[in-house]
Design a protein around this motif. Structure first.
Motif, PDB file in Angstrom:
ATOM      1  N   LEU A   1       0.839  -1.200   0.000  1.00 19.46           N
ATOM      2  CA  LEU A   1       0.000   0.000   0.000  1.00 19.46           C
ATOM      3  C   LEU A   1       0.866   1.238   0.000  1.00 19.46           C
ATOM      4  CD1 LEU A   1      -2.417  -1.042   2.885  1.00 19.46           C
ATOM      5  CD2 LEU A   1      -2.879  -1.180   0.443  1.00 19.46           C
ATOM      6  N   ASP A   2       0.265   2.369  -0.313  1.00 14.66           N
ATOM      7  CA  ASP A   2       0.942   3.642  -0.114  1.00 14.66           C
ATOM      8  C   ASP A   2       0.906   3.961   1.369  1.00 14.66           C
ATOM      9  OD1 ASP A   2       1.406   4.143  -2.807  1.00 14.66           O
ATOM     10  OD2 ASP A   2      -0.535   5.112  -3.061  1.00 14.66           O
ATOM     11  N   GLN A   3       1.914   4.667   1.835  1.00 17.35           N
ATOM     12  CA  GLN A   3       1.948   5.057   3.239  1.00 17.35           C
ATOM     13  C   GLN A   3       0.756   5.958   3.567  1.00 17.35           C
ATOM     14  OE1 GLN A   3       5.815   6.313   4.427  1.00 17.35           O
ATOM     15  NE2 GLN A   3       5.203   6.791   6.501  1.00 17.35           N
ATOM     16  N   ALA A   4       0.344   6.773   2.615  1.00 16.21           N
ATOM     17  CA  ALA A   4      -0.819   7.646   2.819  1.00 16.21           C
ATOM     18  C   ALA A   4      -2.085   6.820   3.054  1.00 16.21           C
ATOM     19  CB  ALA A   4      -1.004   8.569   1.624  1.00 16.21           C
ATOM     20  N   THR A   5      -2.184   5.670   2.414  1.00 15.04           N
ATOM     21  CA  THR A   5      -3.346   4.796   2.599  1.00 15.04           C
ATOM     22  C   THR A   5      -3.388   4.263   4.020  1.00 15.04           C
ATOM     23  OG1 THR A   5      -3.323   4.182   0.268  1.00 15.04           O
ATOM     24  CG2 THR A   5      -4.510   2.722   1.761  1.00 15.04           C
ATOM     25  N   VAL A   6      -2.234   3.899   4.548  1.00 14.50           N
ATOM     26  CA  VAL A   6      -2.164   3.404   5.926  1.00 14.50           C
ATOM     27  C   VAL A   6      -2.627   4.491   6.892  1.00 14.50           C
ATOM     28  CG1 VAL A   6      -0.625   2.560   7.743  1.00 14.50           C
ATOM     29  CG2 VAL A   6      -0.350   1.740   5.390  1.00 14.50           C
ATOM     30  N   TYR A   7      -2.151   5.705   6.695  1.00 21.90           N
ATOM     31  CA  TYR A   7      -2.576   6.818   7.549  1.00 21.90           C
ATOM     32  C   TYR A   7      -4.076   7.083   7.395  1.00 21.90           C
ATOM     33  CZ  TYR A   7       2.163   8.188   8.865  1.00 21.90           C
ATOM     34  OH  TYR A   7       3.428   8.211   9.388  1.00 21.90           O
ATOM     35  N   ARG A   8      -4.571   6.998   6.164  1.00 21.22           N
ATOM     36  CA  ARG A   8      -5.997   7.240   5.923  1.00 21.22           C
ATOM     37  C   ARG A   8      -6.852   6.177   6.608  1.00 21.22           C
ATOM     38  NH1 ARG A   8      -5.954   6.949   0.711  1.00 21.22           N
ATOM     39  NH2 ARG A   8      -7.038   4.976   0.484  1.00 21.22           N
ATOM     40  N   TYR A   9      -6.434   4.918   6.541  1.00 17.18           N
ATOM     41  CA  TYR A   9      -7.172   3.843   7.216  1.00 17.18           C
ATOM     42  C   TYR A   9      -7.170   4.049   8.729  1.00 17.18           C
ATOM     43  CZ  TYR A   9      -7.481   0.920   2.989  1.00 17.18           C
ATOM     44  OH  TYR A   9      -7.767   0.405   1.754  1.00 17.18           O
ATOM     45  N   ALA A  10      -6.031   4.422   9.289  1.00 19.37           N
ATOM     46  CA  ALA A  10      -5.950   4.641  10.735  1.00 19.37           C
ATOM     47  C   ALA A  10      -6.835   5.813  11.155  1.00 19.37           C
ATOM     48  CB  ALA A  10      -4.501   4.891  11.149  1.00 19.37           C
ATOM     49  N   ALA A  11      -6.826   6.876  10.388  1.00 24.12           N
ATOM     50  CA  ALA A  11      -7.650   8.044  10.711  1.00 24.12           C
ATOM     51  C   ALA A  11      -9.135   7.718  10.566  1.00 24.12           C
ATOM     52  CB  ALA A  11      -7.276   9.216   9.806  1.00 24.12           C
ATOM     53  N   ALA A  12      -9.490   6.955   9.549  1.00 26.66           N
ATOM     54  CA  ALA A  12     -10.888   6.579   9.346  1.00 26.66           C
ATOM     55  C   ALA A  12     -11.383   5.707  10.493  1.00 26.66           C
ATOM     56  CB  ALA A  12     -11.061   5.853   8.014  1.00 26.66           C
ATOM     57  N   PHE A  13     -10.555   4.785  10.954  1.00 26.62           N
ATOM     58  CA  PHE A  13     -10.933   3.932  12.075  1.00 26.62           C
ATOM     59  C   PHE A  13     -11.146   4.768  13.333  1.00 26.62           C
ATOM     60  CE2 PHE A  13      -9.431   1.581  15.848  1.00 26.62           C
ATOM     61  CZ  PHE A  13     -10.478   0.683  15.954  1.00 26.62           C
ATOM     62  N   ALA A  14     -10.230   5.713  13.586  1.00 28.04           N
ATOM     63  CA  ALA A  14     -10.341   6.567  14.769  1.00 28.04           C
ATOM     64  C   ALA A  14     -11.598   7.440  14.711  1.00 28.04           C
ATOM     65  CB  ALA A  14      -9.099   7.442  14.905  1.00 28.04           C
ATOM     66  N   ALA A  15     -11.943   7.906  13.520  1.00 30.17           N
ATOM     67  CA  ALA A  15     -13.087   8.807  13.380  1.00 30.17           C
ATOM     68  C   ALA A  15     -14.427   8.068  13.336  1.00 30.17           C
ATOM     69  CB  ALA A  15     -12.934   9.645  12.112  1.00 30.17           C
ATOM     70  N   LEU A  16     -14.451   6.880  12.726  1.00 32.21           N
ATOM     71  CA  LEU A  16     -15.718   6.208  12.467  1.00 32.21           C
ATOM     72  C   LEU A  16     -16.048   5.067  13.422  1.00 32.21           C
ATOM     73  CD1 LEU A  16     -15.398   5.920   8.577  1.00 32.21           C
ATOM     74  CD2 LEU A  16     -16.730   7.591   9.859  1.00 32.21           C
ATOM     75  N   GLY A  17     -15.052   4.483  14.050  1.00 34.69           N
ATOM     76  CA  GLY A  17     -15.279   3.276  14.834  1.00 34.69           C
ATOM     77  C   GLY A  17     -15.228   2.058  13.921  1.00 34.69           C
ATOM     78  N   LEU A  18     -15.168   0.883  14.504  1.00 29.56           N
ATOM     79  CA  LEU A  18     -14.926  -0.331  13.733  1.00 29.56           C
ATOM     80  C   LEU A  18     -16.032  -0.638  12.727  1.00 29.56           C
ATOM     81  CD1 LEU A  18     -13.077  -2.708  13.200  1.00 29.56           C
ATOM     82  CD2 LEU A  18     -14.265  -3.955  15.003  1.00 29.56           C
ATOM     83  N   ASP A  19     -17.276  -0.620  13.149  1.00 22.38           N
ATOM     84  CA  ASP A  19     -18.362  -0.992  12.238  1.00 22.38           C
ATOM     85  C   ASP A  19     -18.449  -0.079  11.024  1.00 22.38           C
ATOM     86  OD1 ASP A  19     -19.134  -3.166  13.777  1.00 22.38           O
ATOM     87  OD2 ASP A  19     -20.566  -1.981  14.943  1.00 22.38           O
ATOM     88  N   LYS A  20     -18.437   1.215  11.258  1.00 23.11           N
ATOM     89  CA  LYS A  20     -18.519   2.156  10.138  1.00 23.11           C
ATOM     90  C   LYS A  20     -17.236   2.150   9.317  1.00 23.11           C
ATOM     91  CE  LYS A  20     -21.908   5.262  12.115  1.00 23.11           C
ATOM     92  NZ  LYS A  20     -22.182   6.626  12.599  1.00 23.11           N
ATOM     93  N   TYR A  21     -16.107   1.911   9.955  1.00 31.17           N
ATOM     94  CA  TYR A  21     -14.823   1.839   9.250  1.00 31.17           C
ATOM     95  C   TYR A  21     -14.850   0.719   8.215  1.00 31.17           C
ATOM     96  CZ  TYR A  21      -9.862   0.546   8.688  1.00 31.17           C
ATOM     97  OH  TYR A  21      -8.635   0.202   8.192  1.00 31.17           O
ATOM     98  N   LEU A  22     -15.357  -0.434   8.597  1.00 29.38           N
ATOM     99  CA  LEU A  22     -15.395  -1.560   7.668  1.00 29.38           C
ATOM    100  C   LEU A  22     -16.510  -1.407   6.639  1.00 29.38           C
ATOM    101  CD1 LEU A  22     -14.658  -4.507  10.076  1.00 29.38           C
ATOM    102  CD2 LEU A  22     -13.119  -3.433   8.427  1.00 29.38           C
ATOM    103  N   TYR A  23     -17.572  -0.715   6.985  1.00 33.90           N
ATOM    104  CA  TYR A  23     -18.667  -0.504   6.053  1.00 33.90           C
ATOM    105  C   TYR A  23     -18.341   0.591   5.045  1.00 33.90           C
ATOM    106  CZ  TYR A  23     -23.262   0.560   4.192  1.00 33.90           C
ATOM    107  OH  TYR A  23     -24.313   0.782   3.349  1.00 33.90           O
TER     108      TYR A  23
END
Length: 73
Positions: free
Chosen positions: A38-60
């Motif tokens: 992956l791009d490093q930016a993608t890793v940061y984006r996934y981590a930020a999305a998880f922190a902002a959305l929570g697990l259920d919304k992150y995966l959805y």
């Protein structure tokens, strides 16, 4: 999280869960990106999305497809 990772083995969410697991093990974002292709930016984006959305919304939460200039045919 490991159980969720196993359940999503053939699913788009597998990489998203794997990113979280590797970051939780104190792996650097650069290392996670390199290992998963992956791009490093993608890793940061996934981590930020998880922190902002929570697990259920992150995966959805997926990017909608772009149909562009495709016709109905």
């Amino acid at each position: 999280m490991r159980q969720l990772q196993r359940q999503r083995r053939d699913d788009v969410g597998y990489v998203k869960v794997t990113v979280l697991l590797l970051l939780d093990k104190d792996r650097s974002p650069a290392s996670v990106a390199e290992d998963l292709g992956l791009d490093q930016a993608t890793v940061y984006r996934y981590a930020a999305a998880f922190a902002a959305l929570g697990l259920d919304k992150y995966l959805y939460h997926e990017q909608p497809g772009y149909w562009g200039l495709l016709t109905s045919a």
